[in-house]
Each structure stands twice: as C-alpha cells, then as structure tokens.
Enzyme design. Structure first.
Site, PDB file in Angstrom:
ATOM      1  N   GLY A  49     -17.919  -4.372  18.170  1.00 26.95           N
ATOM      2  CA  GLY A  49     -17.550  -3.652  19.384  1.00 26.95           C
ATOM      3  C   GLY A  49     -17.392  -4.599  20.563  1.00 26.95           C
ATOM      4  O   GLY A  49     -17.253  -5.812  20.393  1.00 26.95           O
ATOM      5  N   GLY A  54      -9.307 -11.098  22.150  1.00 33.06           N
ATOM      6  CA  GLY A  54      -9.453 -11.817  20.879  1.00 33.06           C
ATOM      7  C   GLY A  54      -9.441 -10.837  19.712  1.00 33.06           C
ATOM      8  O   GLY A  54      -8.777 -11.060  18.691  1.00 33.06           O
ATOM      9  N   HIS A  55     -10.186  -9.722  19.862  1.00 36.79           N
ATOM     10  CA  HIS A  55     -10.167  -8.692  18.817  1.00 36.79           C
ATOM     11  C   HIS A  55      -8.767  -8.082  18.687  1.00 36.79           C
ATOM     12  O   HIS A  55      -8.308  -7.776  17.587  1.00 36.79           O
ATOM     13  CB  HIS A  55     -11.164  -7.575  19.150  1.00 36.79           C
ATOM     14  CG  HIS A  55     -12.587  -8.003  19.175  1.00 36.79           C
ATOM     15  ND1 HIS A  55     -13.321  -8.095  20.331  1.00 36.79           N
ATOM     16  CD2 HIS A  55     -13.430  -8.367  18.161  1.00 36.79           C
ATOM     17  CE1 HIS A  55     -14.549  -8.488  20.049  1.00 36.79           C
ATOM     18  NE2 HIS A  55     -14.644  -8.674  18.744  1.00 36.79           N
ATOM     19  N   LYS A 167     -12.674 -18.438  16.115  1.00 33.32           N
ATOM     20  CA  LYS A 167     -13.715 -18.719  17.115  1.00 33.32           C
ATOM     21  C   LYS A 167     -15.079 -18.874  16.434  1.00 33.32           C
ATOM     22  O   LYS A 167     -15.874 -19.726  16.807  1.00 33.32           O
ATOM     23  CB  LYS A 167     -13.725 -17.566  18.130  1.00 33.32           C
ATOM     24  CG  LYS A 167     -14.990 -17.368  18.902  1.00 33.32           C
ATOM     25  CD  LYS A 167     -14.987 -18.164  20.181  1.00 33.32           C
ATOM     26  CE  LYS A 167     -16.085 -17.784  21.130  1.00 33.32           C
ATOM     27  NZ  LYS A 167     -17.304 -17.277  20.546  1.00 33.32           N
ATOM     28  N   LEU A 202     -12.463 -16.436  24.526  1.00 29.66           N
ATOM     29  CA  LEU A 202     -12.905 -15.053  24.727  1.00 29.66           C
ATOM     30  C   LEU A 202     -14.100 -14.764  23.830  1.00 29.66           C
ATOM     31  O   LEU A 202     -14.142 -15.165  22.669  1.00 29.66           O
ATOM     32  CB  LEU A 202     -11.768 -14.080  24.409  1.00 29.66           C
ATOM     33  CG  LEU A 202     -10.551 -14.152  25.317  1.00 29.66           C
ATOM     34  CD1 LEU A 202      -9.645 -12.940  25.088  1.00 29.66           C
ATOM     35  CD2 LEU A 202     -10.933 -14.220  26.783  1.00 29.66           C
TER      36      LEU A 202
END
Ligand code: PAF
Length: 307
Positions: A49, A54-55, A167, A202
C-alpha cells in the site's frame, strides 16, 4: 467512509474502470477460476500500500503484459523486526484505490491479516546465504518474512507473472532465486526505480521526511551517482567516490547515518571482489532523522556505465 466496490463481479466493474476490492482468498480463488476459464493472463503487483508513482510504473508494466492486473495491498507484519516502523508505516487504502482506478487495475486484493495468516506458520521460507549481507544482515529475519508472504501471495493469486521494482534490488534477486529454486510457476519481471526530478528514489517512507531531512536524503543518490561515474575505474574507485559523498553527508544538518555502501554481484548479492568487472549493483542504506532509506544503481565495472 471508504470509496470502494467490494467483492463484486470483475467483468461488470472493470468495464466501468472501477477495480474490484477483494478481501477474502475464497472470492479471489473464484475470480481466478473465471480468468483461467477465459484464458486470461493475470499479472500480480504485490505491494504494502501507500502507492506512489513507483508502484504506478509497476502497474503500467503489468497492464502491458497481461489481460488482468491484480494489485495486492497487504502490510506484512512478518517482514518488520521488533522496533521497526510497522506501526507508523502509511496506511492509505482510499487513495490507493484511487491510484488503482486511475491505472485501470482490475482487482485489488487487500486481505486482513487472518486471511493471509489464519495460523501462525510452522513451515517457512529460508532465504539462504543471499540474506546474509546488506539488508538481510542489518534486518535479520526481514527476508524470511518477505519471501514467506510473496510465496503465499503467489499461491493465493496464482498469477502468470509478477512485477517488482529494482529499488528493492536484494528483495528482487531473492524472489527470483526462490522462484527458480522452488520451481514456482510464475514469471518475475522488474521495473527500474522511479525517481523524483532531483533524483530521490520514490519510497512509501519518503512521506516521513521533513524538508530538511529530504535535502539530506539526496546524499544517497549523489553517492550512487558519484560511484557510478567511476565504474570504468573499477570497484575500489566506485566505493571510494560513493563513500566520500556519504562521509560529507554525515556532517549535514540533519546528518545522514550510513549503514552501508557496497558493490555486489547482481544475481547472488555476494560482495564484489576488488578486481571484479562486468555488471554489479551499487547499493546504499542510510538513516535520516527516524527514516531508514535504501537505494541502488546498476553499474558495469570496468566498462561503460548506464545511469
Ligand atoms: O516490496 C514490498 O512492498 C514488499 O516487500 C512486498 C514484496 C509487497 C512483500 O510484502
């Protein structure tokens, strides 16, 4: 009040661009059977969550590669050590649902803890020697928790492919290794790190940084870029340049407290030898204020570097 559609019919809601929020593994299994019957390929983007750009890059990649995009949102307690930031980790389901809607996600699987861990697991995943260094060394047990939940999510969702960010490079390498070693039938795909315009990677944890801490935090990417610029001169030059930046960052206000800056072999995460050449990962971890940050860049030692 949460703005969401629960446990709904995926075909009907997807047509309206509204992701279906599924909270039970039973409902998820039913939907999975529907997708299988239709021959639709499913991509899973596992997350905890607090979704950011980035997600969203991971979701876009999944969207390009599969018919159905499922995002899991589960803040996995087993990958946090006692005293780590589990309690203050951002929980933002409503805005996460908005992000999923904007990206055309089909299914959001957001289970409660008891859905994922109905019983305390007795059988777990041993991450092996790759977890003896860097994050695994500083956070003993962290990768056991990551691999356990990722394997469980793979078994619950049964995706054709799953997408992770570079990342978390050590996590990605471990997941690839788990899938290979345990013959897990899922393709793992990776997406490069997304950065702010000034280079900050991020991270969901960036919300905890004050403006001054954020300025200090830029030292991580500066150190990586200083190292990267020396890639052609070999491992020692890379580490020297990166560590020089971090030594200066220790004197900033607020200071950057470095855990490590290391060069590792990309598939095994073994520390690179002094005379190593070819692909490597330059990885850094540091704490600014109360926030621990990690970042990395791929480097090619003794050859051309890519930024
Ligand atoms: O990278 C993350 O967000 C988590 O470690 C993951 C892969 C979702 C497992 O909880």
């Amino acid at each position: 009040m949460r703005n969401r559609r629960q446990e709904d019919d995926v075909t009907a809601t997807s047509a309206h661009g509204v992701p279906v929020l599924v909270e039970t593994r039973r409902r998820l299994a039913e939907m999975r059977e529907e997708f299988r019957a239709d021959g639709r390929a499913v991509a899973l983007v596992p997350t905890m969550g607090a979704l950011h750009d980035g997600h969203r890059a991971l979701i876009r990649h999944a969207r390009e590669r599969a018919d159905v995009v499922a995002v899991s949102i589960f803040l996995n307690p087993r990958q946090f050590l006692p005293g780590e930031d589990f309690d203050r980790y951002p929980r933002t389901l409503d805005t996460d649902m908005d992000a999923c809607r904007a990206e055309g996600v089909d299914v959001v699987f957001a289970p409660q803890r008891a859905e994922v861990y109905p019983d305390e697991p007795w059988v777990t995943v041993n991450p092996g020697p790759m977890a003896d260094v860097l994050e695994g060394e500083r956070r003993p047990g962290h990768f056991d928790g990551v691999l356990l939940v990722v394997l469980k999510l793979f078994n619950i969702v049964r995706p054709d492919l799953a997408v992770f960010g570079e990342k978390d490079a050590q996590q990605l390498a471990l997941i690839r290794r788990m899938v290979a070693d345990l013959d897990v039938p899922v393709a793992i795909e990776a997406v490069p790190t997304v950065r702010e315009a000034d280079g900050l990677a991020l991270s969901s944890r960036n919300v905890h940084l004050s403006p001054a801490e954020r300025r200090s935090a830029l030292s991580l990417v500066r150190a990586l870029r200083a190292g990267l610029a020396e890639a052609g001169n070999g491992a020692a030059a890379v580490l020297k340049a990166g560590r020089a930046v971090l030594a200066e960052a220790a004197a900033l206000d607020p200071p950057v407290r470095t855990d490590y800056l290391e060069l590792v072999e990309p598939r095994t995460f073994r520390i690179a030898e002094a005379d190593a050449s070819g692909p490597a990962v330059l990885a850094v971890a540091a704490t600014v204020g109360a926030t621990r940050l990690i970042d990395n860049v791929p480097v090619v030692l003794g050859g051309a570097a890519r930024s």
